[in-house]
Design an enzyme around this catalytic site. Structure first.
Site, PDB file in Angstrom:
ATOM      1  N   LYS A   1       0.849  -1.204   0.000  1.00  0.00           N
ATOM      2  CA  LYS A   1       0.000   0.000   0.000  1.00  0.00           C
ATOM      3  C   LYS A   1       0.884   1.253   0.000  1.00  0.00           C
ATOM      4  CE  LYS A   1      -0.155  -0.247   5.021  1.00  0.00           C
ATOM      5  NZ  LYS A   1      -0.938  -0.591   6.209  1.00  0.00           N
TER       6      LYS A   1
ATOM      7  N   TYR B   1      13.531  31.200   7.620  1.00  0.00           N
ATOM      8  CA  TYR B   1      12.264  31.780   8.071  1.00  0.00           C
ATOM      9  C   TYR B   1      12.142  31.781   9.592  1.00  0.00           C
ATOM     10  CZ  TYR B   1      10.048  31.558   3.429  1.00  0.00           C
ATOM     11  OH  TYR B   1       9.705  31.739   2.111  1.00  0.00           O
TER      12      TYR B   1
HETATM   13  C1  LIG Z   1      -0.056  -1.486   6.803  1.00  0.00           C
HETATM   14  C2  LIG Z   1      -0.581  -2.771   7.240  1.00  0.00           C
HETATM   15  C3  LIG Z   1       0.274  -3.873   7.344  1.00  0.00           C
HETATM   16  C4  LIG Z   1       1.783  -3.746   7.225  1.00  0.00           C
HETATM   17  O1  LIG Z   1       2.251  -3.131   8.419  1.00  0.00           O
HETATM   18  P1  LIG Z   1       3.787  -2.810   8.682  1.00  0.00           P
HETATM   19  O2  LIG Z   1       3.799  -2.268  10.051  1.00  0.00           O
HETATM   20  O3  LIG Z   1       4.199  -1.811   7.672  1.00  0.00           O
HETATM   21  O4  LIG Z   1       4.535  -4.087   8.546  1.00  0.00           O
HETATM   22  C5  LIG Z   1      -0.293  -5.096   7.634  1.00  0.00           C
HETATM   23  N1  LIG Z   1      -1.644  -5.210   7.839  1.00  0.00           N
HETATM   24  C6  LIG Z   1      -2.483  -4.164   7.772  1.00  0.00           C
HETATM   25  C7  LIG Z   1      -3.933  -4.353   8.016  1.00  0.00           C
HETATM   26  C8  LIG Z   1      -1.983  -2.908   7.477  1.00  0.00           C
HETATM   27  O5  LIG Z   1      -2.814  -1.863   7.426  1.00  0.00           O
END
Ligand SMILES: *Cc1c(COP(=O)(O)O)cnc(C)c1O
Length: 379
Positions: free
Chosen positions: A42, A262
Site C-alpha cells: 500500500k 524563516y
Molecule cells: C499497513 C498494514 C500492514 C503492514 O504493516 P507494517 O507495520 O508496515 O509491517 C499489515 N496489515 C495491515 C492491516 C496494514 O494496514
C-alpha cells in the site's frame, strides 16, 4: 552515486534498491518459516513505486499482496498477475462487480460489507474469495466479537463466498512489553475459533519479530521490507531500500549572531559556512525536521560527514551547517544524503517527530528515480 543525464536537472534523486527489497522479503520469509510471507504494498509500495515493488517481490517468491485501496489493487494485479491481491479498505459500496472483474479480494471490515459480498456472490453464482477482518483491539476496522458471532452463525451468508482468510491487526507490536499484544493474541484465537479451518493472519512487520505465536498462516509485513524500523527499540536488521539525496545549490558564509531561514528560529553561535540544498517540505522532507520543531534538527550526510540542518525547512530548500566540512568536500552540485545507508530513514523521521513510514510514503514527485538491483538487470 554516479551522476546520470536523467537526473542532471533534478535537485533531488531517489535510488531504490530492488535487490535489497527482495533480500528483506527473503529474510522475513525465513523468519516466518512455514508461514506464508506476503507483502503490504500500500502507499505506492511505501513510496518505492507499487509496480516495481510488486514485480521484485513476486520474483523473490511473494504470492500474496495487501493493498490499501482498489486502485492500488488493480495496479498490483497488472504487475503481478499470478498473485493474490487483497484490498484492506474493504468493499466499497456497489463496487463488487469491479472487484470481481479486477480479480481483487476485499478484506470485509463490517457486517454490511459481508452481506454485500455474499449477496453479490449469490446473484452471480460465483463463490468469490474474501478476507474477514476481526477487530481485536485497534478499534479501527473489522468485526467486533458480537458481529463475528452473528456472521459465524449465519451459514447462508458465509457459504456463498470463499472465506480465504481471517485477519486482525496489532496495535503496539513494536513494543514487545506492551500487554495489548498478548490480549490481542488471545482475542484473535477466540474470534478465529468461530471460523474453523480458515487460514489466519495477524502479523505485520512487528508481529513477525514478536515470534512464532503471532505468525499463523500468512504474514503481512510492510515497513520491514522497505528497510524501515519495525520494533521501537534495538537494532534494525533490515537493509535500507530507499536513498533520498538532494543537491547543494550554493554555499555561503554567515556570521556569528546571525539567524538562518524563516522565522529566525536559529541563531548561529559561530562564524559558519552554510550549504543550501535543493529539497524541502514540498518533497516530503518534513518542516519539523529543521529547527523550530520539538526534537533536535535532522542530520544529513555529505561526502562522509554527518552534519545538522540549521534553521527551518522551507518548501524547496534547507540550510545545512557545513562549517566543519573541508570546503572541497562540500561543493556546489554535490549530492547530500537525506536518508539512506548512512542516515536511517527512521532517524531522519524521528527528528521531525514522526516515523519512517511517513517519510517513505510522503516522498514527493520531483525526485529523479533510479531503480537498481532489479533481477532482470543481471540477466
Ligand atoms: C499497513 C498494514 C500492514 C503492514 O504493516 P507494517 O507495520 O508496515 O509491517 C499489515 N496489515 C495491515 C492491516 C496494514 O494496514
Amino acid at each position: 552515486m554516479a551522476d546520470t543525464r536523467k537526473d542532471s536537472l533534478a535537485c533531488g534523486r531517489l535510488t531504490i534498491d530492488l535487490a535489497a527489497l527482495a533480500d528483506n522479503w527473503r529474510s522475513l520469509a525465513q523468519r516466518t518459516g512455514k508461514t506464508e510471507c506476503g507483502a503490504a504494498i500500500k502507499g505506492d509500495g511505501y513510496g518505492t513505486g507499487l509496480e516495481k515493488a510488486a514485480v521484485a517481490l513476486s520474483q523473490a517468491g511473494c504470492r500474496t499482496f495487501f493493498t490499501a485501496v482498489p486502485q492500488e489493487g488493480l495496479r498490483a494485479r497488472a504487475a503481478a498477475p499470478d498473485a493474490r491481491v487483497f484490498v484492506l479498505a474493504g468493499l466499497l459500496p456497489g463496487a463488487a462487480e469491479s472487484y470481481r472483474d479486477g480479480g481483487l479480494i476485499p478484506v470485509l471490515n463490517c457486517p454490511a460489507e459481508v452481506l454485500e459480498w455474499s449477496e453479490f456472490c449469490a446473484s452471480t453464482g460465483q463463490k468469490l474469495p474474501a478476507a474477514l477482518h476481526l477487530d481485536t483491539g485497534m478499534n479501527r476496522m473489522g468485526l467486533d466479537i458480537d458481529e463475528a458471532r452473528t456472521i459465524a452463525q449465519a451459514p447462508d451468508v458465509l457459504t456463498r463466498f470463499d472465506l480465504a482468510l481471517v485477519m486482525s491487526h496489532l496495535v503496539c507490536g513494536g513494543d514487545p512489553e506492551n500487554p495489548l499484544n498478548a490480549l490481542q493474541l488471545e482475542r484473535f484465537h477466540e474470534m478465529t475459533a468461530l471460523f474453523p479451518c480458515v487460514p489466519r493472519s495477524l502479523a505485520n512487520s512487528p508481529g513477525i519479530f514478536l515470534g512464532p505465536d503471532f505468525h499463523f498462516d500468512v504474514a503481512r509485513p510492510g515497513i520491514s521490507l522497505y528497510g524501515g524500523r519495525a520494533m521501537d527499540e534495538g537494532e534494525n536488521p533490515m537493509r535500507p531500500v530507499v536513498t533520498a539525496e538532494a543537491r547543494v545549490l550554493i554555499t555561503h558564509s554567515a556570521r556569528n549572531g546571525e539567524t538562518v531561514g524563516y522565522g529566525a528560529v536559529e541563531t548561529l553561535r559561530r562564524n559558519s559556512r552554510i550549504a543550501i540544498v535543493g529539497i524541502g517540505y514540498a518533497d516530503g522532507y518534513h518542516r519539523l525536521a529543521g529547527a523550530g520543531g520539538g526534537s533536535d534538527t535532522a542530520k544529513v550526510w555529505i561526502n562522509g560527514h554527518k552534519v545538522p540542518l540549521v534553521g527551518r525547512v522551507s518548501m524547496d530548500l534547507i540550510a545545512v551547517d557545513v562549517t566543519d566540512v573541508p570546503e572541497r568536500e562540500c561543493l556546489r552540485g554535490d549530492w547530500v544524503e537525506m536518508f539512506g545507508p548512512h542516515i536511517p530513514v527512521d532517524e531522519a523521521a524521528a527528528a521531525a517527530d514522526t516515523i519512517g513510514y511517513e517519510f517513505l510514503t510522503g516522498l514527493g514527485s520531483r525526485y529523479a528515480r533510479t531503480y537498481i538491483g532489479a533481477s532482470d538487470d543481471r540477466a
